[in-house]
Design a protein around this motif. Structure first.
Motif, mmCIF file in Angstrom:
data_model
loop_
_atom_site.group_PDB
_atom_site.id
_atom_site.type_symbol
_atom_site.label_atom_id
_atom_site.label_comp_id
_atom_site.label_asym_id
_atom_site.label_seq_id
_atom_site.Cartn_x
_atom_site.Cartn_y
_atom_site.Cartn_z
ATOM 1 N N ILE A 54 11.592 3.546 1.693
ATOM 2 C CA ILE A 54 11.369 3.735 0.255
ATOM 3 C C ILE A 54 11.203 2.373 -0.419
ATOM 4 O O ILE A 54 10.323 2.182 -1.258
ATOM 5 C CB ILE A 54 12.518 4.535 -0.392
ATOM 6 N N ASP A 55 12.053 1.415 -0.052
ATOM 7 C CA ASP A 55 11.921 0.066 -0.618
ATOM 8 C C ASP A 55 10.584 -0.556 -0.225
ATOM 9 O O ASP A 55 9.930 -1.219 -1.038
ATOM 10 C CB ASP A 55 13.069 -0.836 -0.149
ATOM 11 N N ARG A 58 7.830 1.074 -2.302
ATOM 12 C CA ARG A 58 7.814 0.576 -3.687
ATOM 13 C C ARG A 58 7.233 -0.831 -3.757
ATOM 14 O O ARG A 58 6.441 -1.142 -4.653
ATOM 15 C CB ARG A 58 9.209 0.625 -4.272
ATOM 16 N N LYS A 61 3.374 -0.670 -3.012
ATOM 17 C CA LYS A 61 2.640 -0.080 -4.143
ATOM 18 C C LYS A 61 2.647 -1.003 -5.362
ATOM 19 O O LYS A 61 1.679 -1.036 -6.122
ATOM 20 C CB LYS A 61 3.216 1.295 -4.507
ATOM 21 N N ALA A 62 3.735 -1.774 -5.539
ATOM 22 C CA ALA A 62 3.791 -2.696 -6.676
ATOM 23 C C ALA A 62 2.790 -3.830 -6.500
ATOM 24 O O ALA A 62 2.139 -4.242 -7.456
ATOM 25 C CB ALA A 62 5.204 -3.262 -6.827
ATOM 26 N N SER A 83 11.133 12.346 -2.735
ATOM 27 C CA SER A 83 11.235 11.280 -3.742
ATOM 28 C C SER A 83 10.214 10.188 -3.462
ATOM 29 O O SER A 83 9.749 9.515 -4.384
ATOM 30 C CB SER A 83 12.649 10.718 -3.804
ATOM 31 N N SER A 84 9.840 10.003 -2.187
ATOM 32 C CA SER A 84 8.832 8.984 -1.867
ATOM 33 C C SER A 84 7.487 9.316 -2.520
ATOM 34 O O SER A 84 6.734 8.413 -2.879
ATOM 35 C CB SER A 84 8.674 8.834 -0.349
ATOM 36 N N PHE A 87 7.214 7.807 -5.802
ATOM 37 C CA PHE A 87 6.978 6.370 -5.776
ATOM 38 C C PHE A 87 5.588 6.018 -5.267
ATOM 39 O O PHE A 87 5.277 4.858 -5.061
ATOM 40 C CB PHE A 87 8.037 5.657 -4.934
#
Length: 178
Positions: A54-55, A58, A61-62, A83-84, A87
């Motif tokens: 997940i980190d 994120r 994608k950022a 939840s992924s 994100f």
């Protein structure tokens, strides 16, 4: 994936599908690889020590919003997988990964990339069209301003000519009447 066996199997499976594959044993290593040479697609496990999937998702994608991220999850990690999606994950797959499911997820990722590319091209074309039409409009406005100026001048000249004509008439009548 932090499990070497899974990385090896997935790398072979993806290579058989015609993909160029680079593997990483951790999220931090994967992020470093992405930063050095961004791929089209990242396939990551959710649960890894240190930087988890997940980190990684994120961070990728950022920094690289156009990179597709597919998330792998065990059966007990469905809540994390869902939840992924919030994100920005393009898809999630359960382990063990079925080759058909992986092919479908990759095909959908390719479709999303193709749609983004088409949207980018259309946006550029629209921007060029707007710029061209703006130049044409400015040119037309300038011509209209020149036309208005010419009309104003013509009206002023006509008024002066009319005044001269009237003055000549008065002079002629004055001469006739002595």
């Amino acid at each position: 994936d932090d499990e070497e066996g899974i990385r090896t199997v997935l790398a072979l499976l993806l290579a058989d599908m015609g993909c160029a594959v680079r593997t990483a044993a951790s999220g931090a290593e994967a992020l470093s690889m992405v930063r050095a040479d961004p791929p089209a697609v990242v396939l990551t496990d959710v649960r890894m020590p240190g930087m988890d999937g997940i980190d990684l998702l994120r961070a990728v994608k950022a920094e690289f919003p156009g990179v597709e991220v597919l998330v792998l999850t065990g059966h007990g990690d469905m809540e994390l997988a869902v939840s992924s999606l919030r994100f920005g994950a393009g898809d999630f797959l359960t382990k063990p990964v079925a080759p058909e499911a992986l092919e479908v997820a990759l095909a959908r990722a390719r479709q999303r990339m193709a749609l983004r590319e088409a949207l980018r091209r259309h946006t550029e074309e629209l921007e060029q069209l707007v710029a061209r039409r703006t130049r044409e409009l400015l040119h037309a406005e300038r011509l209209a301003a020149v036309g208005e100026t010419a009309a104003g001048l013509a009206h002023a000249i006509k008024n002066v000519a009319g005044g001269l004509e009237g003055a000549m008439f008065v002079l002629e009548k004055g001469l006739e009447l002595d």
